[in-house]
Design a protein around this motif. Structure first.
Motif, mmCIF file in Angstrom:
data_model
loop_
_atom_site.group_PDB
_atom_site.id
_atom_site.type_symbol
_atom_site.label_atom_id
_atom_site.label_comp_id
_atom_site.label_asym_id
_atom_site.label_seq_id
_atom_site.Cartn_x
_atom_site.Cartn_y
_atom_site.Cartn_z
ATOM 1 N N ALA A 55 1.001 -1.173 -0.134
ATOM 2 C CA ALA A 55 -0.058 0.060 -0.095
ATOM 3 C C ALA A 55 0.832 1.164 0.033
ATOM 4 C CB ALA A 55 -0.724 -0.114 1.097
ATOM 5 N N MET A 56 0.895 1.701 -0.933
ATOM 6 C CA MET A 56 1.652 3.117 -1.108
ATOM 7 C C MET A 56 0.947 4.132 -2.083
ATOM 8 S SD MET A 56 5.497 3.218 -2.991
ATOM 9 C CE MET A 56 6.358 4.822 -3.480
ATOM 10 N N GLU A 57 1.222 5.268 -1.735
ATOM 11 C CA GLU A 57 0.538 6.536 -2.334
ATOM 12 C C GLU A 57 1.384 7.210 -3.466
ATOM 13 O OE1 GLU A 57 -2.567 8.173 -1.685
ATOM 14 O OE2 GLU A 57 -2.798 6.589 -0.466
ATOM 15 N N GLY A 58 2.557 6.932 -3.221
ATOM 16 C CA GLY A 58 3.958 7.443 -4.190
ATOM 17 C C GLY A 58 3.892 6.699 -5.389
ATOM 18 N N THR A 59 4.916 7.193 -6.250
ATOM 19 C CA THR A 59 5.526 6.607 -7.342
ATOM 20 C C THR A 59 6.354 5.572 -7.099
ATOM 21 O OG1 THR A 59 5.029 8.614 -8.390
ATOM 22 C CG2 THR A 59 6.507 7.208 -9.680
ATOM 23 N N VAL A 60 6.365 4.488 -8.237
ATOM 24 C CA VAL A 60 7.628 3.595 -8.233
ATOM 25 C C VAL A 60 8.304 3.716 -9.178
ATOM 26 C CG1 VAL A 60 7.869 0.796 -8.151
ATOM 27 C CG2 VAL A 60 6.320 1.998 -6.497
ATOM 28 N N ILE A 61 9.527 3.535 -9.417
ATOM 29 C CA ILE A 61 10.398 3.821 -10.368
ATOM 30 C C ILE A 61 11.361 2.601 -10.707
ATOM 31 C CG2 ILE A 61 12.449 5.211 -11.444
ATOM 32 C CD1 ILE A 61 10.988 7.537 -10.375
ATOM 33 N N ASP A 62 11.361 1.956 -11.726
ATOM 34 C CA ASP A 62 12.247 0.752 -11.732
ATOM 35 C C ASP A 62 13.483 1.390 -12.376
ATOM 36 O OD1 ASP A 62 13.249 -1.568 -12.699
ATOM 37 O OD2 ASP A 62 11.631 -2.309 -13.600
ATOM 38 N N ALA A 63 14.722 1.051 -11.738
ATOM 39 C CA ALA A 63 15.890 1.362 -12.098
ATOM 40 C C ALA A 63 16.704 0.441 -13.358
ATOM 41 C CB ALA A 63 16.704 1.513 -10.939
ATOM 42 N N HIS A 64 16.117 -0.716 -13.212
ATOM 43 C CA HIS A 64 16.752 -1.591 -14.368
ATOM 44 C C HIS A 64 17.141 -1.388 -15.878
ATOM 45 C CE1 HIS A 64 17.694 -5.618 -15.937
ATOM 46 N NE2 HIS A 64 16.946 -5.172 -16.853
ATOM 47 N N GLY A 65 18.375 -1.187 -16.001
ATOM 48 C CA GLY A 65 19.028 -0.634 -17.143
ATOM 49 C C GLY A 65 18.880 0.876 -17.335
ATOM 50 N N ARG A 66 19.097 1.502 -16.415
ATOM 51 C CA ARG A 66 19.159 3.031 -16.457
ATOM 52 C C ARG A 66 20.164 3.540 -15.593
ATOM 53 N NH1 ARG A 66 13.071 4.831 -15.232
ATOM 54 N NH2 ARG A 66 13.685 6.791 -16.083
ATOM 55 N N THR A 67 20.633 4.688 -15.885
ATOM 56 C CA THR A 67 21.843 5.537 -15.044
ATOM 57 C C THR A 67 21.042 6.015 -14.101
ATOM 58 O OG1 THR A 67 21.806 7.309 -16.325
ATOM 59 C CG2 THR A 67 23.228 5.748 -17.343
ATOM 60 N N ALA A 68 21.944 6.487 -13.139
ATOM 61 C CA ALA A 68 21.571 7.184 -11.849
ATOM 62 C C ALA A 68 21.042 8.535 -12.177
ATOM 63 C CB ALA A 68 22.927 7.369 -10.718
ATOM 64 N N GLU A 69 21.627 9.377 -13.392
ATOM 65 C CA GLU A 69 21.191 10.642 -13.613
ATOM 66 C C GLU A 69 19.873 10.297 -14.367
ATOM 67 O OE1 GLU A 69 20.893 14.463 -14.599
ATOM 68 O OE2 GLU A 69 22.774 13.505 -13.499
ATOM 69 N N GLU A 70 19.383 9.360 -14.982
ATOM 70 C CA GLU A 70 18.256 9.161 -15.853
ATOM 71 C C GLU A 70 17.236 9.140 -14.710
ATOM 72 O OE1 GLU A 70 19.137 7.140 -19.859
ATOM 73 O OE2 GLU A 70 19.087 5.729 -18.166
ATOM 74 N N ILE A 71 17.649 8.179 -13.617
ATOM 75 C CA ILE A 71 16.714 7.999 -12.489
ATOM 76 C C ILE A 71 16.417 9.281 -11.988
ATOM 77 C CG2 ILE A 71 16.311 7.025 -10.489
ATOM 78 C CD1 ILE A 71 18.191 4.559 -11.614
ATOM 79 N N CYS A 72 17.285 10.045 -11.562
ATOM 80 C CA CYS A 72 17.294 11.134 -10.786
ATOM 81 C C CYS A 72 16.089 12.351 -11.511
ATOM 82 C CB CYS A 72 18.540 12.083 -10.616
ATOM 83 S SG CYS A 72 19.225 11.204 -9.334
ATOM 84 N N GLN A 73 16.470 12.336 -12.824
ATOM 85 C CA GLN A 73 15.575 13.015 -13.701
ATOM 86 C C GLN A 73 14.014 12.635 -13.808
ATOM 87 O OE1 GLN A 73 17.348 13.052 -17.787
ATOM 88 N NE2 GLN A 73 19.046 14.389 -16.970
ATOM 89 N N GLU A 74 13.873 11.512 -13.727
ATOM 90 C CA GLU A 74 12.560 10.766 -13.648
ATOM 91 C C GLU A 74 11.889 11.272 -12.223
ATOM 92 O OE1 GLU A 74 9.656 7.229 -14.250
ATOM 93 O OE2 GLU A 74 11.479 7.035 -15.212
ATOM 94 N N VAL A 75 12.828 10.951 -11.028
ATOM 95 C CA VAL A 75 12.226 11.402 -9.854
ATOM 96 C C VAL A 75 11.768 12.630 -9.742
ATOM 97 C CG1 VAL A 75 13.017 11.551 -7.346
ATOM 98 C CG2 VAL A 75 13.549 9.774 -8.618
#
Length: 81
Positions: A55-75
């Motif tokens: 049970a979660m209100e927020g967003t879940v981001i899958d990091a598979h195959g992505r760089t830290a920079e790409e993940i930070c931008q999506e966050v």
């Protein structure tokens, strides 16, 4: 500042988000995710049966195959919505 949960193995993502000023916690249990505005997961333990009980209100981001920079931008993109 939003609270971001990051799986333990994603230390590069955790460090990158902290450098940007986010409050980052390591996800150790399902309860940790419930406290977060956004969670970053490795995707390795994705639910294969299609049943999700977290049970979660927020967003879940899958990091598979992505760089830290790409993940930070999506966050940042998801938090601004």
């Amino acid at each position: 500042m939003p609270k971001i949960g990051v799986e333990q193995s994603l230390t590069d993502v955790q460090e990158a988000l902290q450098e940007r000023g986010y409050d980052v916690i390591q996800l150790r249990q399902e309860q940790d995710a419930a406290e977060c505005d956004c969670c970053v997961i490795t995707g390795q333990d994705r639910n294969v049966m299609g049943i999700q009980d977290v049970a979660m209100e927020g967003t879940v981001i899958d990091a598979h195959g992505r760089t830290a920079e790409e993940i930070c931008q999506e966050v940042e993109s998801r938090i601004r919505q």
